[in-house]
Design a protein around this motif. Structure first.
Motif, PDB file in Angstrom:
ATOM      1  N   THR A   1       1.420  -1.442  -0.686  1.00  0.00           N
ATOM      2  CA  THR A   1       0.199  -0.143   0.227  1.00  0.00           C
ATOM      3  C   THR A   1       0.908   1.089  -0.326  1.00  0.00           C
ATOM      4  OG1 THR A   1      -0.062   0.361   2.359  1.00  0.00           O
ATOM      5  CG2 THR A   1      -1.544  -1.408   1.624  1.00  0.00           C
ATOM      6  N   GLU A   2       0.645   2.601  -0.522  1.00  0.00           N
ATOM      7  CA  GLU A   2       0.626   3.666  -0.428  1.00  0.00           C
ATOM      8  C   GLU A   2       0.186   4.583   0.224  1.00  0.00           C
ATOM      9  OE1 GLU A   2       3.902   4.075  -1.649  1.00  0.00           O
ATOM     10  OE2 GLU A   2       4.553   2.110  -2.738  1.00  0.00           O
ATOM     11  N   THR A   3       0.438   5.513   1.246  1.00  0.00           N
ATOM     12  CA  THR A   3      -0.558   6.265   2.417  1.00  0.00           C
ATOM     13  C   THR A   3       0.611   7.522   2.031  1.00  0.00           C
ATOM     14  OG1 THR A   3       1.426   5.138   4.289  1.00  0.00           O
ATOM     15  CG2 THR A   3      -0.802   3.380   3.631  1.00  0.00           C
ATOM     16  N   THR A   4      -0.682   8.220   3.229  1.00  0.00           N
ATOM     17  CA  THR A   4      -0.099   9.538   3.439  1.00  0.00           C
ATOM     18  C   THR A   4       1.298   9.680   4.359  1.00  0.00           C
ATOM     19  OG1 THR A   4      -1.453   9.972   4.812  1.00  0.00           O
ATOM     20  CG2 THR A   4      -2.231  10.590   2.115  1.00  0.00           C
ATOM     21  N   SER A   5       1.547   8.783   5.097  1.00  0.00           N
ATOM     22  CA  SER A   5       1.281   8.605   6.634  1.00  0.00           C
ATOM     23  C   SER A   5       2.410   7.726   6.798  1.00  0.00           C
ATOM     24  CB  SER A   5       0.787   9.309   7.730  1.00  0.00           C
ATOM     25  OG  SER A   5       1.614   9.093   8.992  1.00  0.00           O
TER      26      SER A   5
ATOM     27  N   MET B   1      -1.502   4.173  11.523  1.00  0.00           N
ATOM     28  CA  MET B   1      -2.641   4.631  12.376  1.00  0.00           C
ATOM     29  C   MET B   1      -3.554   5.995  11.371  1.00  0.00           C
ATOM     30  SD  MET B   1      -3.965   2.215  13.971  1.00  0.00           S
ATOM     31  CE  MET B   1      -5.275   2.908  15.100  1.00  0.00           C
ATOM     32  N   GLU B   2      -2.673   6.708  11.298  1.00  0.00           N
ATOM     33  CA  GLU B   2      -3.060   8.570  10.816  1.00  0.00           C
ATOM     34  C   GLU B   2      -2.659   7.949   9.849  1.00  0.00           C
ATOM     35  OE1 GLU B   2      -0.335  10.893  12.313  1.00  0.00           O
ATOM     36  OE2 GLU B   2      -0.809  10.615  14.727  1.00  0.00           O
ATOM     37  N   ALA B   3      -2.407   7.420   8.616  1.00  0.00           N
ATOM     38  CA  ALA B   3      -2.324   6.858   6.906  1.00  0.00           C
ATOM     39  C   ALA B   3      -3.666   7.027   7.045  1.00  0.00           C
ATOM     40  CB  ALA B   3      -1.213   5.863   6.999  1.00  0.00           C
ATOM     41  N   GLU B   4      -3.550   7.586   5.205  1.00  0.00           N
ATOM     42  CA  GLU B   4      -4.808   7.556   4.683  1.00  0.00           C
ATOM     43  C   GLU B   4      -4.116   6.629   4.115  1.00  0.00           C
ATOM     44  OE1 GLU B   4      -6.960  11.168   3.484  1.00  0.00           O
ATOM     45  OE2 GLU B   4      -7.346  11.514   5.975  1.00  0.00           O
ATOM     46  N   LEU B   5      -4.571   5.518   2.737  1.00  0.00           N
ATOM     47  CA  LEU B   5      -4.523   5.045   1.650  1.00  0.00           C
ATOM     48  C   LEU B   5      -4.558   5.540  -0.027  1.00  0.00           C
ATOM     49  CD1 LEU B   5      -4.457   2.197   0.704  1.00  0.00           C
ATOM     50  CD2 LEU B   5      -6.807   1.791   0.376  1.00  0.00           C
ATOM     51  N   VAL B   6      -3.506   5.633   0.096  1.00  0.00           N
ATOM     52  CA  VAL B   6      -3.728   6.527  -1.207  1.00  0.00           C
ATOM     53  C   VAL B   6      -3.361   5.303  -2.877  1.00  0.00           C
ATOM     54  CG1 VAL B   6      -2.103   7.871  -3.300  1.00  0.00           C
ATOM     55  CG2 VAL B   6      -2.073   8.259  -0.363  1.00  0.00           C
ATOM     56  N   GLY B   7      -3.042   4.477  -2.813  1.00  0.00           N
ATOM     57  CA  GLY B   7      -2.923   3.637  -3.800  1.00  0.00           C
ATOM     58  C   GLY B   7      -2.722   1.947  -3.421  1.00  0.00           C
ATOM     59  N   ILE B   8      -2.784   0.922  -4.172  1.00  0.00           N
ATOM     60  CA  ILE B   8      -2.242  -0.665  -3.515  1.00  0.00           C
ATOM     61  C   ILE B   8      -1.736  -0.826  -4.970  1.00  0.00           C
ATOM     62  CG2 ILE B   8      -3.044  -2.752  -3.346  1.00  0.00           C
ATOM     63  CD1 ILE B   8      -5.809  -1.630  -2.744  1.00  0.00           C
TER      64      ILE B   8
ATOM     65  N   TYR C   1       1.593  -3.165   8.736  1.00  0.00           N
ATOM     66  CA  TYR C   1       0.939  -1.533   8.607  1.00  0.00           C
ATOM     67  C   TYR C   1       0.255  -2.047   7.240  1.00  0.00           C
ATOM     68  CZ  TYR C   1       1.623   2.821   6.818  1.00  0.00           C
ATOM     69  OH  TYR C   1       1.735   3.837   6.087  1.00  0.00           O
ATOM     70  N   ASP C   2       0.311  -2.520   6.238  1.00  0.00           N
ATOM     71  CA  ASP C   2      -1.217  -2.644   5.032  1.00  0.00           C
ATOM     72  C   ASP C   2      -1.731  -3.107   5.883  1.00  0.00           C
ATOM     73  OD1 ASP C   2       0.893  -1.843   2.954  1.00  0.00           O
ATOM     74  OD2 ASP C   2       1.794  -3.845   4.335  1.00  0.00           O
ATOM     75  N   LEU C   3      -1.988  -4.318   6.603  1.00  0.00           N
ATOM     76  CA  LEU C   3      -3.484  -4.789   7.151  1.00  0.00           C
ATOM     77  C   LEU C   3      -3.497  -3.707   8.305  1.00  0.00           C
ATOM     78  CD1 LEU C   3      -1.694  -8.333   7.686  1.00  0.00           C
ATOM     79  CD2 LEU C   3      -3.642  -7.822   6.836  1.00  0.00           C
ATOM     80  N   LEU C   4      -2.808  -3.204   8.983  1.00  0.00           N
ATOM     81  CA  LEU C   4      -3.548  -2.021  10.057  1.00  0.00           C
ATOM     82  C   LEU C   4      -4.398  -0.301   9.276  1.00  0.00           C
ATOM     83  CD1 LEU C   4      -0.555  -1.555  12.705  1.00  0.00           C
ATOM     84  CD2 LEU C   4      -3.262  -1.960  13.812  1.00  0.00           C
ATOM     85  N   VAL C   5      -3.460  -0.606   8.190  1.00  0.00           N
ATOM     86  CA  VAL C   5      -4.335   1.246   7.025  1.00  0.00           C
ATOM     87  C   VAL C   5      -5.372   0.243   6.564  1.00  0.00           C
ATOM     88  CG1 VAL C   5      -4.106   2.294   4.328  1.00  0.00           C
ATOM     89  CG2 VAL C   5      -2.165   1.765   6.475  1.00  0.00           C
ATOM     90  N   LEU C   6      -5.375  -0.723   5.803  1.00  0.00           N
ATOM     91  CA  LEU C   6      -7.125  -1.631   4.997  1.00  0.00           C
ATOM     92  C   LEU C   6      -7.474  -1.885   5.827  1.00  0.00           C
ATOM     93  CD1 LEU C   6      -5.378  -3.952   2.666  1.00  0.00           C
ATOM     94  CD2 LEU C   6      -6.225  -1.574   1.984  1.00  0.00           C
ATOM     95  N   ARG C   7      -7.473  -1.835   7.529  1.00  0.00           N
ATOM     96  CA  ARG C   7      -8.512  -1.708   8.679  1.00  0.00           C
ATOM     97  C   ARG C   7      -9.751  -1.124   8.574  1.00  0.00           C
ATOM     98  NH1 ARG C   7      -7.752  -6.490  12.073  1.00  0.00           N
ATOM     99  NH2 ARG C   7      -8.699  -5.739  13.601  1.00  0.00           N
ATOM    100  N   LYS C   8      -8.694   0.480   8.295  1.00  0.00           N
ATOM    101  CA  LYS C   8      -9.106   0.737   8.554  1.00  0.00           C
ATOM    102  C   LYS C   8     -11.051   1.358   7.571  1.00  0.00           C
ATOM    103  CE  LYS C   8      -6.532   4.326   8.631  1.00  0.00           C
ATOM    104  NZ  LYS C   8      -5.173   5.105   8.750  1.00  0.00           N
TER     105      LYS C   8
ATOM    106  N   ILE D   1      -0.320  -8.767  16.576  1.00  0.00           N
ATOM    107  CA  ILE D   1       0.848  -7.480  16.574  1.00  0.00           C
ATOM    108  C   ILE D   1      -0.654  -6.456  15.524  1.00  0.00           C
ATOM    109  CG2 ILE D   1       2.143  -5.904  15.652  1.00  0.00           C
ATOM    110  CD1 ILE D   1       3.027  -8.067  18.367  1.00  0.00           C
ATOM    111  N   VAL D   2      -0.800  -7.084  14.957  1.00  0.00           N
ATOM    112  CA  VAL D   2      -2.093  -5.972  14.453  1.00  0.00           C
ATOM    113  C   VAL D   2      -3.392  -5.616  14.998  1.00  0.00           C
ATOM    114  CG1 VAL D   2      -3.522  -5.543  12.111  1.00  0.00           C
ATOM    115  CG2 VAL D   2      -1.554  -6.822  11.819  1.00  0.00           C
TER     116      VAL D   2
END
Length: 935
Positions: A344-348, A352-359, A426-433, A538-539
C-alpha cells in the motif's frame, strides 16, 4: 563583505559530511566478492558507488563531501605510540579497492578530502565546526560513536546502517550523557578497538554516573575523595594519567586546516562521460543500465550459488490500473497464480494516521501494477488550504477507492490465494480503517529475519540490493526532502507507479527466493509457528492501543509545573535576586559571584561556571539549601518535558489512545521492540516516575490485566544447562536468589538478609551473561579477589552452567550462530573475529541469546494463544479480552471489569502451559484500574 559571509553566500545551506572509511567497510562486508575482468576485487567499490549514488540523489540540493583517512597513523601516534597499534591490517582483497573508491567519488564529481597526519574524524569535526559557525546545517553520515561528540544545534548525524537520524536523545541513550560530555565518558571507559586505555573496570554506566556527578574528567579526578566506592577511588587514583591521555586521544580536533575551502564544496553536476568511463572500466553494467547508459565492458563475476547476490532483475512490465476492466484482469491473474504480492502507498508512516493513496500488486517476477486511489492535484490542494473549500480534488485516471476495494475483496479474503507483503502488518492496519483486510498472509521481512537474524537489516531496499544487486527507487527520490518534500498523495501517478510497482515486484521476488531459504536453513518451524501467526496479533494490539488519560497527564504536568514554580520561587528567594533557574550560566553567576559560595569552577571554553549535578550535590552536602532546591527543580523539569508533556502529544485524537508500533524484525534474539512512543521504557525507578504509569488506564467498565513471567531466563538456564539442583529449587517453589545467597555466602536461607539476596540476584543474572570479576566487583562494591571467589563458588554450586557456556561458545564458533529451544537461529557474526573486544562481546551474546531468545519465543507463542482463545470473536461475545502491550516478559491486557479476575486466571494458565518443559514457568498476574497499581 567579510570572507566568512562570502563563503556562506557561495556555498549551499546544508553540508553533508560522509564518513568515507565507514562506507568502505560497510560495503565490503555487505556485498559478495565481485571482481573486475582483470581480477581486481571490486565488491566494496560496487557497494560504495551504489551508496554514494543514493546519497547524491537524496541530498541533490546540498553540499555533499566524502572524507577519507589519509593513512593508518596520525598525530595521535605521536602522543601515544600504541594508539591503534594492535588493529589488524585491512583484508587483502580490500587494499586495492581503497584508491578505487576515491576514484568513484571523483567520478561522481563529489569532493574527496583527506589530510596527512589527521584522521577523517578530525576533518569531519573541523568542517562541521566551520560550517555550523557560518550558519549552515550539517549532517554527518556515519554510525561512528566517536563522531557523536560533535552533535549540537545545527549539527546532527544520520546512521546509514539503521537508516535513522542520531541526535542528542540518541546520544543520551547510548552514553548516558549529552554530546558535549561524550569525550569525558570515553576518556574513562577507553576503547579497546583503538587501544585507548581508559580506566580499568570503569564501564559506560559507571562513567556516565561519574560525569553526571562531577561534570568533567578533571573534576572527577580532582574530587576522588568524594567518591563513596573504595574500589572506584583506587582505580581512578592509579590510572588518572591514562584517563587524561585517553581524553587527548578521543577528543576530535575542530581546528584542522581545511584542505578545501568551504566555498569550493558545492556539489557540481555529474560529468556523464567521466562517470560512464569509470563504471565501464569496473564492469558495473548493472549501475550503467539503471542510469540508462550502456557499456561494452564485461560485468563483474559473481560468486557461485550460496553467495549473497542470487539474481539480476529481468525486464519489468509495470502498469497503471485506472479502470475496472484492467483491475478485473489483474485480479483474475492473481487467482490463476495463487500468490500475489501486495503493498500500500499512504500519506503517513504512522499506520494509525495514514490514509490510503494506492495499492500495488505483483503476480510474477518483473510484472506488477499500481492502482492509484487517492492522488490529488496540487492546485486543488492549494485551493483547499487557502480557501478551506473542502477536501482536495482527486487527479484524473483513478478508480473510486470504495469501488476498487469492493472488487479486490474476494481476492483479498480468498483462502486459496496467498497474499505476500513486506512488513505486512502496516498494510493490514491501513486497510482495516477501510473495512478491508487480506488473508492468508506471509511476510518477506519476517522470512528474512528468521533466515538471517543478527546478520543484517531486513528492509526491502537493503534486501533487493543484497539478493538481486538492484538499487530500488528511493522514497525521497519520489517525494523530495526538507521543506520541498511532498505528501505521496501529491505525486504524479506515472511516477508513483514506477515506485510502488517496484515495491510489489521485489516483494514477490523475495518471496520466491526466501520461501526456499526458510526450509533450507531449517527455520520453517520458527516462521510458521511463531512469527507468521503473530502478525494478526500485533495488528490487533497496535490497532487497540492503550487508553491514556490526558487528564492525569495534564494533572501531573500541572502538578509538576506548580512544583517547579514553587521551587523556582524558593530558589530565587534563597538567591535574593531574580534569574532564570533553568539557565546554567545565570545559576553559576548567582551561586559563585553573587552568593560567593566556594567550589565554583569556570570552563576554559565558555568561561561560565559549571553547575552540573556534581557541583550542586557538593554544595547541597555542604548545607547550601539553594543547591538542593535546584536539583529538585531539575528532576521535576525532566519528568514534565520528557514524559508527561511528550506522552500527551502521542494520544491519537480519534481514539484517545496511544498506539505504539511493535517492530518484529529488529532485535536479533527475537524480542519485540516498541517505538513511537516506546512504551517498554516507561519510568518506574522513582516514585514520581512510577506515577506516570497511573495515566495508563482501563476504560469505564473494564480493568487492566498484567501477566509477567517470573525469572523465566533463569528457569530456562536450569533446563538447557541441565542443572538438577536449580531445577529442583524451581520445582519446590524456592526463592532461587535466597538459595544462591545461602550457598555462596555460607549462611542458612533463614539468615539471608535483603542485601545478601540482592547480591545473589546480581550474581544469578550477571555471571551467566559473561559478567567478569571486574564487573561483579564494581556492581557489588567489593574487591576483585572477593568477586572472583564468588564466581568460583557459583560455578561449583551450579557446575552445569560453565559447561553450558563453553559448549554454547564452541557451537557458535563452529556454526556462526546459536539456537533457541524452538530452533530460532541467532547469528553472532563476530564470534571468530580477531578483534578481542568484538569477539568477547559476541561470546557473551552467544551465551545470552538461547535464553533470551527462548523467552522471547515463549511469550510470542503465549500472545498467539491468548489472542486466539480469549479474543471477543473466539468467545462468541463482545466485549472481550484484548492484548494491548508486550513489555519483554510482561503482557498487558484489557478485560471487562466483571470478568477481569476470571480472565486473569485464564491468561495465567495459558502462559504457564504454552511451553511444555519439565521446569515450571510461573506467571504473576494482577488486575487494576490503571497500570500503576498492578504488581
Amino acid at each position: 563583505m567579510n570572507p566568512a559571509a562570502a563563503e556562506k553566500k557561495q556555498a549551499c545551506e546544508r553540508l553533508i559530511l560522509v564518513d568515507g572509511s565507514g562506507y568502505i567497510f560497510r560495503a565490503y562486508h555487505a556485498l559478495p566478492p565481485l571482481t573486475r575482468k582483470d581480477g581486481t576485487p571490486t565488491g566494496a567499490v560496487y557497494g560504495f558507488t551504489n551508496m554514494l549514488l543514493k546519497l547524491r540523489e537524496t541530498y541533490a540540493n546540498d553540499c555533499l563531501v566524502v572524507i577519507f583517512d589519509a593513512a593508518r597513523k596520525s598525530f595521535r601516534n605521536e602522543i601515544y605510540t600504541e594508539y591503534k597499534a594492535h588493529r589488524p591490517p585491512a583484508p587483502e582483497d580490500l587494499v586495492p579497492q581503497f584508491p578505487l573508491v576515491r576514484e568513484a567519488t571523483r567520478a561522481l564529481n563529489i569532493p574527496a578530502i583527506e589530510l596527512d597526519n589527521y584522521e577523517a574524524d578530525d576533518l569531519i569535526a573541523s568542517y562541521a565546526e566551520t560550517a555550523a559557525n557560518q550558519g549552515l546545517e550539517v549532517v554527518i553520515v556515519s554510525s561512528d560513536k566517536d563522531l557523536m561528540q560533535l552533535i549540537r544545534p545545527g549539527v546532527t548525524m544520520f546512521d546509514p546502517m539503521k537508516n535513522k537520524p542520531i541526535g542528542e536523545v540518541e546520544v543520551l541513550e547510548k552514553f548516558g550523557v549529552a554530546p558535549d560530555k561524550v569525550v569525558e565518558v570515553q576518556a574513562l571507559i577507553g576503547d579497546p578497538t583503538d587501544n585507548v586505555p581508559g580506566v580499568p573496570s570503569i564501564g559506560p554506566k559507571t562513567a556516565a554516573e561519574l560525569i553526571a556527578q562531577f561534570g568533567t574528567l578533571e573534576n572527577t579526578l580532582a574530587n576522588i575523595d568524594q567518591i563513596k566506592q573504595p574500589k572506584r577511588r583506587e582505580v581512578l587514583t592509579l590510572h588518572a594519567d591514562n584517563a587524561r591521555l585517553s581524553r587527548q586521544l578521543v577528543e576530535l580536533k575542530r581546528d584542522v586546516p581545511l584542505p578545501v575551502t568551504m566555498a569550493a564544496l558545492a556539489t557540481k553536476p555529474v560529468d556523464e562521460a567521466q562517470l560512464v568511463a569509470f563504471l565501464s572500466a569496473q564492469g558495473f553494467s548493472g549501475i550503467l543500465k539503471r542510469l540508462g547508459k550502456t557499456s561494452d565492458a564485461t560485468p563483474p563475476s559473481t560468486p557461485p550459488a550460496g553467495g549473497r547476490a542470487h539474481h539480476t532483475p529481468s525486464v519489468t512490465h509495470y502498469e497503471t490500473v485506472s479502470d475496472e476492466a484492467s483491475l478485473t484482469r489483474w485480479i483474475a491473474d492473481a487467482f490463476a497464480v495463487g500468490v500475489v504480492a501486495v503493498d500500500t502507498e499512504t500519506t503517513s508512516l504512522n499506520a494509525m494516521e495514514a490514509e490510503l493513496v494506492g495499492i500495488s500488486l505483483s503476480t510474477a517476477e518483473g510484472k506488477a501494477c499500481y492502482i492509484p486511489l487517492g492522488h490529488v492535484t496540487s492546485i486543488a490542494k492549494e485551493q483547499s488550504s487557502l480557501f478551506d473549500s473542502g477536501p482536495p480534488k482527486l487527479a484524473d485516471g483513478q478508480l473510486p477507492r470504495a469501488r476498487a476495494l469492493e472488487l479486490l475483496k474476494p481476492l483479498f479474503i480468498h483462502p486459496g490465494v496467498l497474499k505476500v507483503g513486506h512488513n505486512i502488518k502496516y498494510d493490514l492496519l491501513v486497510l482495516r480503517k477501510y473495512d478491508a483486510t487480506f488473508t492468508p498472509v506471509t511476510d518477506t521481512m519476517l522470512m528474512s529475519y528468521c533466515v538471517a537474524g543478527g546478520l543484517h537489516t531486513h528492509g526491502l531496499d537493503y534486501l533487493a540490493e543484497r539478493h538481486f544487486n538492484h538499487k530500488m527507487i528511493g522514497f525521497t527520490q519520489v517525494v523530495g526532502t526538507g521543506k520541498a518534500q511532498k505528501n505521496f498523495s501529491e505525486i504524479g501517478i506515472d511516477e508513483a507507479t514506477a515506485y510502488a510497482a517496484e515495491d510489489a515486484d521485489f516483494t514477490f521476488r523475495l518471496y520466491q527466493l526466501l520461501k526456499g531459504e526458510v526450509v533450507n536453513q531449517h527455520v520453517a518451524t520458527v516462521y510458521e509457528t511463531i512469527e507468521r501467526p503473530l502478525i494478526p496479533v500485533i495488528v490487533a494490539m497496535e490497532e487497540a492501543g492503550i487508553l491514556v488519560s490526558p487528564g492525569i497527564l495534564v494533572g501531573l504536568s500541572d502538578e509538576f509545573a506548580v512544583k517547579l514554580e514553587k521551587l523556582e520561587k524558593e530558589v530565587i528567594a534563597l538567591a535574593g535576586m531574580e534569574f532564570s533557574v533553568g539557565s546554567p550560566k545565570q545559576l553559576g553567576e548567582v551561586l559563585f559571584d553573587k552568593m560567593q559560595l566556594t567550589g565554583g569552577k569556570k570552563s576554559s571554553k565558555t568561561g561560565a561556571y559549571s553547575t552540573d549535578s556534581e557541583v550542586l550535590e557538593e554544595l547541597a552536602e555542604a548545607g547550601h539549601a539553594i543547591a538542593l532546591k535546584v536539583l529538585e527543580w531539575r528532576q521535576f523539569a525532566k519528568l514534565k518535558s520528557t514524559y508527561t508533556d511528550a506522552l500527551a502529544e502521542k494520544i491519537n485524537k480519534h481514539t484517545g489512545r496511544v498506539h505504539t508500533s511493535f517492530s518484529m524484525a529488529v532485535a536479533s534474539t527475537g524480542r519485540l521492540s516498541s517505538s513511537d512512543p516506546n512504551l517498554q521504557n516507561i519510568p518506574i525507578r522513582t516514585e514520581e516516575g512510577r506515577r506516570i504509569r497511573t495515566a495508563f488506564i482501563a476504560p469505564e467498565g473494564y480493568k487492566l490485566i498484567s501477566a509477567d513471567y517470573s525469572q523465566i531466563e533463569l528457569r530456562l538456564l536450569a533446563h538447557v544447562a541441565g542443572i538438577d539442583s536449580l531445577k529442583q529449587a524451581f520445582l519446590n517453589g524456592a526463592d532461587i536468589h535466597a538459595v544462591t545467597a545461602s550457598e555462596i555466602f555460607g549462611v542458612t536461607e533463614e539468615q539471608v538478609t535483603p542485601d545478601l539476596r540482592r547480591n545473589a540476584k546480581t550474581i544469578n543474572f550477571g555471571i551467566i551473561y559473561g559478567m567478569s570479576a571486574h564487573g561483579l566487583a564494581t556492581r557489588l562494591g567489593i574487591s576483585r579477589q572477593e568477586a572472583a571467589s564468588y564466581i568460583e563458588k557459583y560455578f561449583k554450586q551450579y557446575p552445569g552452567i560453565r559447561e553450558y557456556m563453553d559448549t554454547t561458545i564452541a557451537f557458535a564458533r563452529a556454526h556462526g550462530y546459536v539456537e533457541t529451544l524452538y530452533g530460532r537461529k541467532v547469528h553472532v557474526k563476530d564470534i571468530n573475529n580477531k578483534n578481542t573486544n568484538l569477539r568477547n562481546f559476541s561470546e557473551r551474546a552467544a551465551i545470552n541469546a538461547p535464553l533470551q531468545g527462548s523467552a522471547a519465543d515463549i511469550i510470542k507463542r503465549a500472545m498467539v494463544e491468548v489472542h486466539h482463545v480469549l479474543r471477543p470473536e473466539a468467545r462468541g461475545q463482545k466485549p472481550g479480552v484484548r492484548l494491548l502491550l508486550q513489555v519483554h516478559d510482561e503482557l498487558v491486557l484489557e478485560a471487562p471489569a466483571d470478568r477481569a479476575d476470571e480472565m486473569a486466571k485464564q491468561v495465567k494458565r495459558i502462559m504457564e502451559q504454552v511451553a511444555h518443559y519439565p521446569i515450571p514457568f510461573v506467571v504473576e498476574v494482577g488486575t487494576g484500574n490503571h497500570w500503576g497499581e498492578i504488581h
